[in-house]
Scaffold this motif. Structure first.
Motif, PDB file in Angstrom:
ATOM      1  N   SER A 256       0.829  -1.257   0.041  1.00 37.27           N
ATOM      2  CA  SER A 256      -0.103   0.042  -0.061  1.00 37.27           C
ATOM      3  C   SER A 256       0.908   1.191   0.046  1.00 37.27           C
ATOM      4  O   SER A 256       1.988   1.270   0.622  1.00 37.27           O
ATOM      5  CB  SER A 256      -1.032  -0.039   1.174  1.00 37.27           C
ATOM      6  OG  SER A 256      -1.693  -0.931   1.231  1.00 37.27           O
ATOM      7  N   HIS A 257       0.383   2.257  -0.604  1.00 36.84           N
ATOM      8  CA  HIS A 257       0.936   3.711  -0.609  1.00 36.84           C
ATOM      9  C   HIS A 257      -0.025   4.513   0.287  1.00 36.84           C
ATOM     10  O   HIS A 257      -0.901   4.363   0.409  1.00 36.84           O
ATOM     11  CB  HIS A 257       1.061   3.962  -2.119  1.00 36.84           C
ATOM     12  CG  HIS A 257       2.152   3.500  -2.736  1.00 36.84           C
ATOM     13  ND1 HIS A 257       3.427   3.842  -3.458  1.00 36.84           N
ATOM     14  CD2 HIS A 257       2.676   2.071  -2.845  1.00 36.84           C
ATOM     15  CE1 HIS A 257       4.106   2.916  -3.872  1.00 36.84           C
ATOM     16  NE2 HIS A 257       3.776   2.024  -3.605  1.00 36.84           N
ATOM     17  N   PHE A 258       0.421   5.831   0.327  1.00 34.92           N
ATOM     18  CA  PHE A 258      -0.226   6.773   1.252  1.00 34.92           C
ATOM     19  C   PHE A 258      -1.443   6.983   0.660  1.00 34.92           C
ATOM     20  O   PHE A 258      -2.697   7.410   1.369  1.00 34.92           O
ATOM     21  CB  PHE A 258       0.568   8.068   1.350  1.00 34.92           C
ATOM     22  CG  PHE A 258       1.772   8.068   2.210  1.00 34.92           C
ATOM     23  CD1 PHE A 258       1.538   7.907   3.716  1.00 34.92           C
ATOM     24  CD2 PHE A 258       3.175   7.522   1.731  1.00 34.92           C
ATOM     25  CE1 PHE A 258       2.384   7.796   4.549  1.00 34.92           C
ATOM     26  CE2 PHE A 258       4.117   7.718   2.747  1.00 34.92           C
ATOM     27  CZ  PHE A 258       3.775   7.751   3.950  1.00 34.92           C
ATOM     28  N   TYR A 259      -1.577   6.961  -0.890  1.00 32.34           N
ATOM     29  CA  TYR A 259      -2.871   7.508  -1.584  1.00 32.34           C
ATOM     30  C   TYR A 259      -3.986   6.493  -1.068  1.00 32.34           C
ATOM     31  O   TYR A 259      -5.254   6.674  -1.022  1.00 32.34           O
ATOM     32  CB  TYR A 259      -2.856   7.525  -2.891  1.00 32.34           C
ATOM     33  CG  TYR A 259      -2.202   6.311  -3.624  1.00 32.34           C
ATOM     34  CD1 TYR A 259      -3.126   5.294  -3.856  1.00 32.34           C
ATOM     35  CD2 TYR A 259      -1.003   6.347  -4.239  1.00 32.34           C
ATOM     36  CE1 TYR A 259      -2.861   4.127  -4.339  1.00 32.34           C
ATOM     37  CE2 TYR A 259      -0.556   5.126  -4.727  1.00 32.34           C
ATOM     38  CZ  TYR A 259      -1.565   4.003  -4.812  1.00 32.34           C
ATOM     39  OH  TYR A 259      -0.869   3.010  -5.563  1.00 32.34           O
ATOM     40  N   VAL A 260      -3.932   5.377  -0.327  1.00 29.97           N
ATOM     41  CA  VAL A 260      -5.092   4.558  -0.177  1.00 29.97           C
ATOM     42  C   VAL A 260      -5.725   5.082   1.184  1.00 29.97           C
ATOM     43  O   VAL A 260      -7.054   4.714   1.811  1.00 29.97           O
ATOM     44  CB  VAL A 260      -4.448   3.066   0.084  1.00 29.97           C
ATOM     45  CG1 VAL A 260      -3.959   2.559  -1.044  1.00 29.97           C
ATOM     46  CG2 VAL A 260      -3.673   2.808   1.289  1.00 29.97           C
ATOM     47  N   LEU A 261      -5.087   5.748   2.000  1.00 34.67           N
ATOM     48  CA  LEU A 261      -5.231   6.392   3.305  1.00 34.67           C
ATOM     49  C   LEU A 261      -6.485   7.524   3.177  1.00 34.67           C
ATOM     50  O   LEU A 261      -6.153   8.435   2.440  1.00 34.67           O
ATOM     51  CB  LEU A 261      -4.231   6.928   4.212  1.00 34.67           C
ATOM     52  CG  LEU A 261      -3.435   5.973   4.596  1.00 34.67           C
ATOM     53  CD1 LEU A 261      -1.827   6.552   4.875  1.00 34.67           C
ATOM     54  CD2 LEU A 261      -3.828   5.023   5.516  1.00 34.67           C
ATOM     55  N   ASP A 262      -7.539   7.335   3.759  1.00 36.20           N
ATOM     56  CA  ASP A 262      -8.432   8.451   3.618  1.00 36.20           C
ATOM     57  C   ASP A 262      -8.775   9.289   4.811  1.00 36.20           C
ATOM     58  O   ASP A 262      -7.857   8.853   5.769  1.00 36.20           O
ATOM     59  CB  ASP A 262      -9.944   7.957   3.133  1.00 36.20           C
ATOM     60  CG  ASP A 262     -10.426   6.945   3.974  1.00 36.20           C
ATOM     61  OD1 ASP A 262     -10.101   6.905   5.322  1.00 36.20           O
ATOM     62  OD2 ASP A 262     -11.378   5.974   3.729  1.00 36.20           O
ATOM     63  N   MET A 263      -9.697  10.236   4.894  1.00 36.35           N
ATOM     64  CA  MET A 263      -9.640  11.153   6.129  1.00 36.35           C
ATOM     65  C   MET A 263     -10.024  10.275   7.351  1.00 36.35           C
ATOM     66  O   MET A 263      -9.566  10.666   8.496  1.00 36.35           O
ATOM     67  CB  MET A 263     -10.623  11.993   5.856  1.00 36.35           C
ATOM     68  CG  MET A 263     -10.140  13.095   4.911  1.00 36.35           C
ATOM     69  SD  MET A 263      -8.342  13.629   5.038  1.00 36.35           S
ATOM     70  CE  MET A 263      -8.282  14.596   6.456  1.00 36.35           C
ATOM     71  N   ASP A 264     -10.919   9.291   7.162  1.00 37.68           N
ATOM     72  CA  ASP A 264     -11.058   8.125   8.333  1.00 37.68           C
ATOM     73  C   ASP A 264      -9.725   7.708   9.026  1.00 37.68           C
ATOM     74  O   ASP A 264      -9.672   7.611  10.098  1.00 37.68           O
ATOM     75  CB  ASP A 264     -12.003   7.338   8.088  1.00 37.68           C
ATOM     76  CG  ASP A 264     -13.534   8.029   7.927  1.00 37.68           C
ATOM     77  OD1 ASP A 264     -13.752   8.982   8.416  1.00 37.68           O
ATOM     78  OD2 ASP A 264     -14.365   7.093   7.350  1.00 37.68           O
ATOM     79  N   ASP A 265      -8.929   7.310   7.936  1.00 38.00           N
ATOM     80  CA  ASP A 265      -7.587   6.606   8.464  1.00 38.00           C
ATOM     81  C   ASP A 265      -6.756   7.570   8.962  1.00 38.00           C
ATOM     82  O   ASP A 265      -6.296   7.396  10.146  1.00 38.00           O
ATOM     83  CB  ASP A 265      -6.861   5.919   7.193  1.00 38.00           C
ATOM     84  CG  ASP A 265      -7.688   4.912   6.552  1.00 38.00           C
ATOM     85  OD1 ASP A 265      -8.340   3.995   7.429  1.00 38.00           O
ATOM     86  OD2 ASP A 265      -7.624   4.721   5.256  1.00 38.00           O
TER      87      ASP A 265
END
Length: 185
Positions: free
Chosen positions: A127-136
């Protein structure tokens, strides 16, 4: 303090730096250009035009200082430039540390390091950073066991990190630590 660049556009300013002053451009984005510092090899000059969200990120980084996940921005100068149709737009010149590209493998390892500080949080190993959303980012901010990770997640929340593609993640050459350089579009 606001400096005036003789009402230049971004393209005119770039041409003056590169052609007339011999300063080498080493990066470019939608709203900014990066140049080698003419005197210091470990520093770059970022010229950002009409990008208030990046300026908010830069101000957060300057306030925090010392977080390995965030770039070292030494100074910020507001200047006035014109857009392509002659309207005055906000522009900033930042003097900041020189970073180098991070590989896919290094970025994936950094993401794993980040999520490992949150009990029960798991992502695919590549995984890369772009998979993280605001909930994460909120979960990381409140649940991480690492102060620097919590602090960095707070910045990602404050600037609404929505542009964390691999081109906006680099690494610090002295330590190899991955650094988020421009999280907001």
């Amino acid at each position: 303090m606001t400096m005036y660049l003789s009402e230049e556009t971004r393209e005119q300013y770039k041409e003056r730096l590169v052609k007339k002053l011999g300063i080498k451009q080493i990066g470019e984005g939608g709203c900014a250009d990066i140049y080698e510092h003419p005197k210091y090899q470990n520093m770059v000059v970022k010229v950002s035009v009409n990008d208030e969200r990046y300026d908010g990120f830069a101000m957060e980084c300057m306030d925090i200082r010392g977080n390995p996940w965030l770039p070292k921005i030494y100074s910020r100068h507001k200047v006035k430039m014109e857009d392509d149709v002659g309207r005055e737009v906000p522009a900033f010149i930042y003097f900041m540390e020189k970073l180098v590209p991070a590989s896919d493998k290094e970025i994936a390892a950094a993401v794993q390091q980040l999520v490992s500080t949150v009990d029960g949080m798991h992502l695919h190993p590549n995984s890369h950073f772009y998979v993280l959303d605001m909930d994460d980012w909120h979960r990381i901010h409140f649940d991480s066991t690492d102060d620097h990770v919590q602090e960095m997640a707070g910045v990602m929340i404050a600037v609404v990190a929505d542009d964390l593609h691999d081109g906006n993640v680099m690494k610090r050459p002295s330590t190899g630590h991955v650094v988020i350089v421009d999280p907001a579009a």
